[in-house]
Design a protein around this motif. Sequence first.
Motif, short mmCIF file in Angstrom:
data_model
loop_
_atom_site.label_atom_id
_atom_site.label_comp_id
_atom_site.label_asym_id
_atom_site.label_seq_id
_atom_site.Cartn_x
_atom_site.Cartn_y
_atom_site.Cartn_z
N GLN A 241 -38.25 57.53 31.06
CA GLN A 241 -39.45 58.20 30.59
C GLN A 241 -40.70 57.60 31.23
OE1 GLN A 241 -39.08 57.69 26.37
NE2 GLN A 241 -38.11 59.68 26.10
N VAL A 242 -41.73 58.47 31.36
CA VAL A 242 -43.03 58.02 31.86
C VAL A 242 -44.08 58.60 30.94
CG1 VAL A 242 -44.62 58.11 33.78
CG2 VAL A 242 -42.18 58.01 34.21
N PRO A 243 -45.02 57.79 30.39
CA PRO A 243 -45.04 56.33 30.51
C PRO A 243 -44.12 55.70 29.47
CG PRO A 243 -46.93 57.05 29.27
CD PRO A 243 -46.18 58.31 29.65
N GLY A 244 -44.05 54.38 29.50
CA GLY A 244 -43.25 53.66 28.54
C GLY A 244 -41.92 53.23 29.12
N PRO A 245 -41.25 52.35 28.42
CA PRO A 245 -39.96 51.86 28.91
C PRO A 245 -38.89 52.93 28.82
CG PRO A 245 -40.40 51.02 26.70
CD PRO A 245 -41.65 51.72 27.14
N ALA A 246 -37.84 52.77 29.62
CA ALA A 246 -36.73 53.71 29.59
C ALA A 246 -36.02 53.62 28.25
CB ALA A 246 -35.77 53.42 30.73
N LYS A 247 -35.46 54.76 27.82
CA LYS A 247 -34.81 54.86 26.51
C LYS A 247 -33.31 54.94 26.70
CE LYS A 247 -34.82 57.59 22.26
NZ LYS A 247 -35.39 58.79 21.60
N PRO A 248 -32.55 53.91 26.30
CA PRO A 248 -31.10 53.96 26.46
C PRO A 248 -30.51 55.11 25.64
CG PRO A 248 -31.84 51.73 25.96
CD PRO A 248 -33.01 52.62 25.74
N TRP A 249 -29.50 55.75 26.22
CA TRP A 249 -28.87 56.90 25.56
C TRP A 249 -27.38 56.63 25.31
CZ3 TRP A 249 -25.97 61.22 28.03
CH2 TRP A 249 -25.71 62.26 27.12
N TRP A 250 -26.73 55.96 26.25
CA TRP A 250 -25.28 55.69 26.14
C TRP A 250 -24.97 54.44 26.94
CZ3 TRP A 250 -20.99 55.31 29.29
CH2 TRP A 250 -19.74 55.51 28.69
N HIS A 251 -24.18 53.53 26.37
CA HIS A 251 -23.85 52.27 27.05
C HIS A 251 -22.41 51.87 26.70
CE1 HIS A 251 -24.20 48.15 28.55
NE2 HIS A 251 -23.64 47.77 27.41
N ARG A 252 -21.69 51.44 27.75
CA ARG A 252 -20.32 50.97 27.54
C ARG A 252 -20.02 49.85 28.55
NH1 ARG A 252 -20.87 53.78 23.84
NH2 ARG A 252 -19.45 55.32 22.87
N ASN A 253 -19.22 48.89 28.10
CA ASN A 253 -18.61 47.91 28.99
C ASN A 253 -17.18 48.37 29.25
OD1 ASN A 253 -20.91 46.34 29.04
ND2 ASN A 253 -20.24 45.04 27.34
N LEU A 254 -16.83 48.60 30.51
CA LEU A 254 -15.57 49.24 30.85
C LEU A 254 -14.81 48.43 31.90
CD1 LEU A 254 -17.02 52.84 31.23
CD2 LEU A 254 -15.82 51.94 29.23
N THR A 255 -13.55 48.77 32.02
CA THR A 255 -12.71 48.21 33.08
C THR A 255 -12.24 49.38 33.94
OG1 THR A 255 -11.98 46.42 31.66
CG2 THR A 255 -10.64 46.89 33.60
N GLY A 256 -12.42 49.25 35.26
CA GLY A 256 -12.16 50.36 36.17
C GLY A 256 -10.69 50.65 36.37
N PRO A 257 -10.40 51.83 36.95
CA PRO A 257 -11.36 52.93 37.18
C PRO A 257 -11.59 53.74 35.91
CG PRO A 257 -9.20 53.55 37.99
CD PRO A 257 -9.06 52.13 37.49
#
Length: 700
Positions: A241-257
């Motif tokens: 987003q502008v202005p302001g910090p980015a807003k996290p929407w989805w986050h995961r720690n994964l092992t590939g693939p």
Amino acid sequence: MPVPWFFLSLALGRNPVVLSLERVVGPQDTARCSPGLSCHLWDGDVLCLPGSLVSAPGPVLVPTGLQTELVLRCYKDTDCDLCVRVDIHLAVHGYWEEPEDEEEFGIAEDPAIEEPRNASLQAHVVLSFQAYPTARCVLLEVQVPAALVQPGQSVGSVVFECFEAALGAEVRIWSYTQPRYQKELNLTQQLPDCRGLEVRDSIQSCWALPVLNVSAHGNDVHLVVDIPEDQRFGLSLYWNQVPGPAKPWWHRNLTGPQTITLNHTDLVPCLCIQVWRLEPDSVRTSICPFREDPRAHRNLWRAAQLQLLPPRAWRLDAPCSLPAEATLCWQAPDGGPCQPLVPPLPRENVTVNKALEFPLLKGHPNICVQVSTWEKQELQECLWADSLGPLKDDMLLVETRGPQDNRSLCALEPSGCTPLLSRASTRAARLGGPLLQDVQSGQCLQLWDGDLGALWACPMEKYIHRRWALVWMACLLLAAMLFLLLLLKKNHVKAAARSRAALLLYSADDAGFERLVGALASALFQLPLRVAVDLWSRRELSAQGPLAWFHAQRRQTLQEGGVVVLLFSPGAVALCREWLQDATSAPGAHGPHDAFAASLSCLLPDFLQGRAPGRYVGAYFDRLLSPDAVPALFRSVPVFSLPSQLPEFLGTLQGPAAPHPWRLAERAEQVSRALQPALDSCFRAPGTGRGMGPEAEDRT
């Protein structure tokens, strides 16, 4: 099969150019100036607070341009980070104001006033840097000697070194002064990735990079991360987003693939993807692949919501910035378009997710806010609909103030802003005087007051109640007149509802012409018209004789308000000329069914004594007869050329019951199509007897 949008190694750029970067040693940020300037970088970061615009007291130093350069900040030969060097160009803006007394009377300047004009200039320049998840602001103190202070001239530049950023990230940079004398400068840049830089041996995160494939399959979007099975990585989806910090929407720690599936409704232009290896101090690399996707832009507009906040504020909520403008407008209760107000809100891009104030003194249910884009998409909300109730039938008055305290008032109406004391035929013009008294007596609500004018909302209820008696009287009078008109037109309407009668008279020149007359009679019968023609009455003609049959048909047709149609042909013209040359002698022998020849003894007196108009109509077919061939005596009634004048001909035949012009044109087209085969047959095969075509006319 999925359709790949692009294949990349954590980068945005289809054909990256390989760049070789300068190396900077050490972790410290530095600043340096162009010759003649002095500058100092404050220790530590500062708060990013641009503040409001203020007027310059005289010449001030302001940033006029931004340039960036990529460098490598290295701690060891194989331990480097990407860094953004920023070059800020500076110039002097503004002038010292000359005292009015000195200009007018030539008074000498005060040395105390002259001293600051010859002094050096100092400015505090702020650099703001944003690259998810990093946001920094640094302060540079710059001083310009008096010799370089020339209003409107560039004085040099100051270089900041440097902001660290992730490979492939999108960075945004702003620059302004404190206090702020002008709109801040801004710059957006997409950084290259490992493929576009000669850094594979210097940046450890480039040694083993995952491969990210973004593809579309129906309504789904697939993010495929291709890395070895034992390698762990972090994946984050966020709104940049502008202005302001980015807003996290989805986050995961994964092992590939891994394959992550998104629905197409989740896409917005600022949706970005960040990936990094789960190792200490690993570099995060970001891409924003949906910035130009049309579906993402449509989803963004659908997700945008316009909210009204008490007491007089509003906010546009959206996941990304929108290239939209906001205006105030007045919504009348009649459901028409919302009319823009003067003055509008500032016509600049709306800042999303930020509460904004309305420049109003009072609230009114008819005042709305509109947010629109260059694509004409629009959001609209009316103020305080819950607290102030439904829309009111108030008149909005716009007051304009000119020089020397000149004031004028106009009323906002669908046709525009009507001056109160005008002669226009609108409600505001008719009530101009009373509305002006309402404003002066304080009966109108003042919604806004500024240097250039004001807005007033005047209730119209008392004027509506005052006119109810006149309205009821007018309605009753109108109802009585309509009832009387219906009584007077009752018989006429009954007659018009029935089909009108038409008697066709023609000379049977030959079989081809008789077929043409039959086609015309059949087409007129379909309109509908009650058509009488001797072709359809051969048995009555034989029993009664042509003269008696004609008399009976003519009397019935005229008594019912019908019309007698004379179809002129070369043979008919010849018969008329015989009668006109010697009206007392009978014409030559004709067929036993020739009603036209038998009718001339009754027709001619009507034309000679002026009784024909309204009872008779003439017609002839194109290419069969010229207009001048019709005897002058018969031109006292309308004579039409067929089929070129079919609409007028049909309108005359149907009389008061004729339909609207567009419907009449459709019926004329139907009759023309019905006549066309007979016309083509008639002109392909020349007739016999009295003939068909120009040659036959010449012989007569």
